[in-house]
Design an enzyme around this catalytic site. Sequence first.
Site, short mmCIF file in Angstrom:
data_model
loop_
_atom_site.label_atom_id
_atom_site.label_comp_id
_atom_site.label_asym_id
_atom_site.label_seq_id
_atom_site.Cartn_x
_atom_site.Cartn_y
_atom_site.Cartn_z
N ARG A 43 0.86 -1.18 0.00
CA ARG A 43 0.00 0.00 0.00
C ARG A 43 0.90 1.23 0.00
O ARG A 43 1.59 1.51 0.98
CB ARG A 43 -0.92 0.00 1.23
N SER A 112 -12.24 -2.73 0.80
CA SER A 112 -12.49 -2.16 2.12
C SER A 112 -13.98 -1.86 2.28
O SER A 112 -14.61 -1.34 1.36
CB SER A 112 -11.69 -0.86 2.30
N LYS A 141 -5.90 5.90 8.13
CA LYS A 141 -7.18 6.33 7.56
C LYS A 141 -7.62 7.63 8.23
O LYS A 141 -8.63 7.67 8.93
CB LYS A 141 -8.24 5.24 7.77
#
Length: 284
Positions: A43, A112, A141
Site C-alpha cells: 500500500r 475495504s 485512515k
Amino acid sequence: MNRPAWRDFRLYAITAEPNHPGKSVVEVMEQALIGGAQIVQLRNKTGKREEVLEQAKALRELTRQYQVPFIINDYPDIVLEVDADGVHLGQEDMPISEARALLGPDRIIGISTHNLQQALAAEQDGADYIGVGPVFPTDTKPGRAAVTTSYVQEAARHVSIPFVAIGGITLGNVDTVLSAGAERICAVSAIVGHADPAGVCRSFLERIEAARRGSALEQKRLKINGREEQCSARTVEELVIQLGQQNKKLVVELDGVIVQRALWAQTELQNGASIELVHFVGGG
C-alpha cells in the site's frame, strides 16, 4: 497461488513505509513473514507509479520465497505486470466487476468496507474477501470514523466470504476484536512500526489461535429472541457484549426468569438455554 488455500490466512500485514524510517519495505516485510504473516499487501498512496512498481517487483520476489499471497492496493495494472496474486480496492476505486474483467477469475479481489451494507454488496458483486474497519481510529485512515467492534459483530453474523478486521488494532486491543467474532486480523503500524515485527506477528498469531481454541471449546447453541444461535459467551454479560447491546437499556430473561443487571456477569449460560433480550426506552 491455490485459491482455496489462501482463505485459511489469519494474519494480514500491510506496508506503511513512513512507520519505519531507515528500513526498507522489503526488510520490514520479510521480518513480518518470518514472524508468520500469511498475506502481504503493498500500500503506497503517495509514491509515483514507478516507485510502486519497483516495490511491487521486490515484494513479489519476497512473497514467492515465503509462498504467501501478494496483494497490491489500487493498481490492478501493476498486479498484472508483476504477476501479483490480487488487488485490494477502496469504496471509491473501480467496481469489482471491472477489476474482475481485467484480472480474470483466478486472482484475489479484496475491498475495504465500513458498514454491513457495503459488505453485503461486495459479497454479491464477487469480492473474495473484505476489510472490516477501521475498527479503531488510525493514522492510516485519517478522517475516517471508527466502525467499532459493532461492525465486526455484524460481519461475523452476516458475511459469508472471509473478512479481515483492520484499523488501529494492536496487541493491547486485539482480544476485544477477536471476542467480537473476527478470525482474521490485519495490523499495519503495530507490525511495521515495531522494532521487532517478527515478534509482534508471533504474538498476534498466538492471540488469534488462543481465541480459536477457546471458541471451539465453548461454543453453545442458544435460542436468542426465538432464533437458534451459536456463540461462545460464558455469561449473560458476555453475550450482551458480543451482541453489541451493552450500551442499551435491556431486560434479560433467561429460561423464563428475569436476570437482574447486577447479576449478569455471574449468571452462566448453559447449552440450549433460551434468552429474551428486550430493549426499552425510559419515559415519563
